[in-house]
Write an enzyme that holds these catalytic residues in place. Structure first.
Site, mmCIF file in Angstrom:
data_model
loop_
_atom_site.group_PDB
_atom_site.id
_atom_site.type_symbol
_atom_site.label_atom_id
_atom_site.label_comp_id
_atom_site.label_asym_id
_atom_site.label_seq_id
_atom_site.Cartn_x
_atom_site.Cartn_y
_atom_site.Cartn_z
ATOM 1 N N HIS A 92 94.434 -44.951 100.691
ATOM 2 C CA HIS A 92 95.133 -45.229 99.426
ATOM 3 C C HIS A 92 96.428 -44.410 99.339
ATOM 4 O O HIS A 92 96.540 -43.460 98.552
ATOM 5 C CB HIS A 92 94.161 -44.858 98.291
ATOM 6 C CG HIS A 92 94.484 -45.382 96.941
ATOM 7 N ND1 HIS A 92 95.692 -45.174 96.319
ATOM 8 C CD2 HIS A 92 93.737 -46.092 96.061
ATOM 9 C CE1 HIS A 92 95.664 -45.738 95.108
ATOM 10 N NE2 HIS A 92 94.482 -46.296 94.936
ATOM 11 N N GLU A 109 98.546 -49.514 100.588
ATOM 12 C CA GLU A 109 97.249 -49.065 101.094
ATOM 13 C C GLU A 109 96.683 -50.021 102.141
ATOM 14 O O GLU A 109 96.421 -51.184 101.835
ATOM 15 C CB GLU A 109 96.259 -48.989 99.919
ATOM 16 C CG GLU A 109 96.835 -48.293 98.696
ATOM 17 C CD GLU A 109 96.015 -48.578 97.432
ATOM 18 O OE1 GLU A 109 94.806 -48.828 97.536
ATOM 19 O OE2 GLU A 109 96.601 -48.548 96.338
HETATM 20 O O1 TA6 Z 1 94.460 -49.304 94.709
HETATM 21 C C1 TA6 Z 1 94.719 -49.715 93.429
HETATM 22 C C2 TA6 Z 1 93.600 -49.256 92.522
HETATM 23 O O2 TA6 Z 1 92.374 -49.767 92.952
HETATM 24 C C3 TA6 Z 1 93.970 -49.669 91.091
HETATM 25 O O3 TA6 Z 1 93.182 -50.714 90.616
HETATM 26 C C4 TA6 Z 1 93.947 -48.385 90.304
HETATM 27 O O4 TA6 Z 1 92.888 -48.253 89.465
HETATM 28 C C5 TA6 Z 1 94.048 -47.329 91.381
HETATM 29 O O5 TA6 Z 1 93.477 -47.825 92.545
HETATM 30 C C6 TA6 Z 1 93.627 -45.915 91.084
HETATM 31 O O6 TA6 Z 1 92.253 -45.740 91.035
HETATM 32 P P1 TA6 Z 1 91.667 -44.319 90.648
HETATM 33 O O7 TA6 Z 1 90.171 -44.488 90.702
HETATM 34 O O8 TA6 Z 1 92.156 -43.341 91.677
HETATM 35 O O9 TA6 Z 1 92.177 -43.987 89.287
#
Ligand code: TA6
Length: 288
Positions: A165, A264
């Site tokens: 990510h 990502e």
């Molecule tokens: O990768 C995008 C995502 O899945 C979004 O939907 C957003 O919620 C983000 O990740 C962050 O997630 P987190 O659990 O780190 O707040």
């Protein structure tokens, strides 16, 4: 910061204020920090260049929650836990909130190689009842390279989803233009399947899964160009929460959204990847 222990000529180990182990790598190519909490690459900066990764100035680094910024490892699921895992489990799995082991560090001409691992425990079984060995190989050189390997050490097949990510540091949303994402994508904000037309620009909240990306995604940011080269993934996720989303997050400043953009490498297919007993599966991303 507690005392530093030298591991190699270019890598040292210290503990942050919360006592969590932190690796600092500083070699001929770049400087980087990796927290063993989550095997989380916090920063990566080539000498003489701007930082490649964004880390929230409000990131919580004491192990009480996932770290906002750098490269969180989402594993063994991505987003909310799928049905096969069961409800009430933490978003994006538990790899990013578990303390990993440092298996080795070595300096080479092309960079410093850090090898980290995580095995199943009683508490991982409470969330995901499988025997596994997860490995992260990070090369800090003139490129930043990550390979995440899932090995099945049990007797039944395992199915996983995941993402590297990556929070990229950008100069401003208006400055970026992104190519290499392919056409079909799921807009997670509307739930609709859409088709990308031309380069992607950023002027509002965005949360998308690109289903047929090229191996190389290029983020043009003014006169700078960042390439994200990924392998063995099935999709690329792009995310920016925009101002409203940032304000709703305790660990992001209201204007934090204006200097970050997530690209990502991910395994997001509902079917995930099946890993048979004694087999392994890897996927990777390189930030250039
Ligand atoms: O990768 C995008 C995502 O899945 C979004 O939907 C957003 O919620 C983000 O990740 C962050 O997630 P987190 O659990 O780190 O707040």
């Amino acid at each position: 910061m507690q005392p530093i222990r030298t591991l190699t000529a270019h890598c040292s180990l210290s503990h942050n204020e919360a006592g969590l182990p932190l690796l600092t790598i500083d070699n001929a190519h770049a400087r980087a920090e990796i927290s063993l909490f989550g095997a989380h690459v916090l920063s990566y900066q080539r000498h003489g260049e701007p930082a490649s990764l964004w880390l929230s100035d409000k990131a919580v680094l004491d192990g009480s929650k996932p770290i906002r910024g750098g490269i969180p490892l989402c594993w063994p699921w991505f987003g909310p836990a799928p049905e096969r895992v069961g409800s009430g489990k933490p978003a994006h799995g538990f790899a990013r909130t578990t303390l990993w082991s440092l298996d080795g560090v070595s300096d080479h001409e092309d960079g410093t190689l850090v090898h980290l691992s995580l095995g199943d425990t009683k508490s991982s079984h409470a969330l995901w009842p499988h025997a596994f060995e997860l490995e992260l190989d990070v090369l800090i050189g003139k490129e930043l390279s990550l390979v995440l390997t899932t090995r099945n050490t049990g007797t039944a097949p395992i199915v996983y989803n995941a993402a590297l990510h990556t929070y990229l540091q950008i100069s401003s949303p208006a400055a970026i233009s992104v190519t290499g994402l392919g056409e079909p994508y799921l807009d997670k904000l509307t739930g609709q399947d859409e088709q990308q037309q031309g380069a992607l620009t950023l002027c509002a909240a965005m949360d998308r899964i690109y289903r047929q990306p090229d191996a190389i995604v290029t983020v043009e940011d003014g006169d700078r160009s960042i390439r994200v080269v990924s392998g063995n993934h099935d999709s690329i996720v792009v995310w920016n929460p925009w101002q409203e989303g940032a304000s709703a997050m305790a660990d992001m400043s209201d204007d934090g959204y204006s200097t970050m953009f997530c690209v990502e490498a991910a395994i997001t297919a509902d079917a995930g990847v099946t890993v048979m007993p004694d087999e392994e599966h890897s996927f990777s991303t390189v930030i250039i």
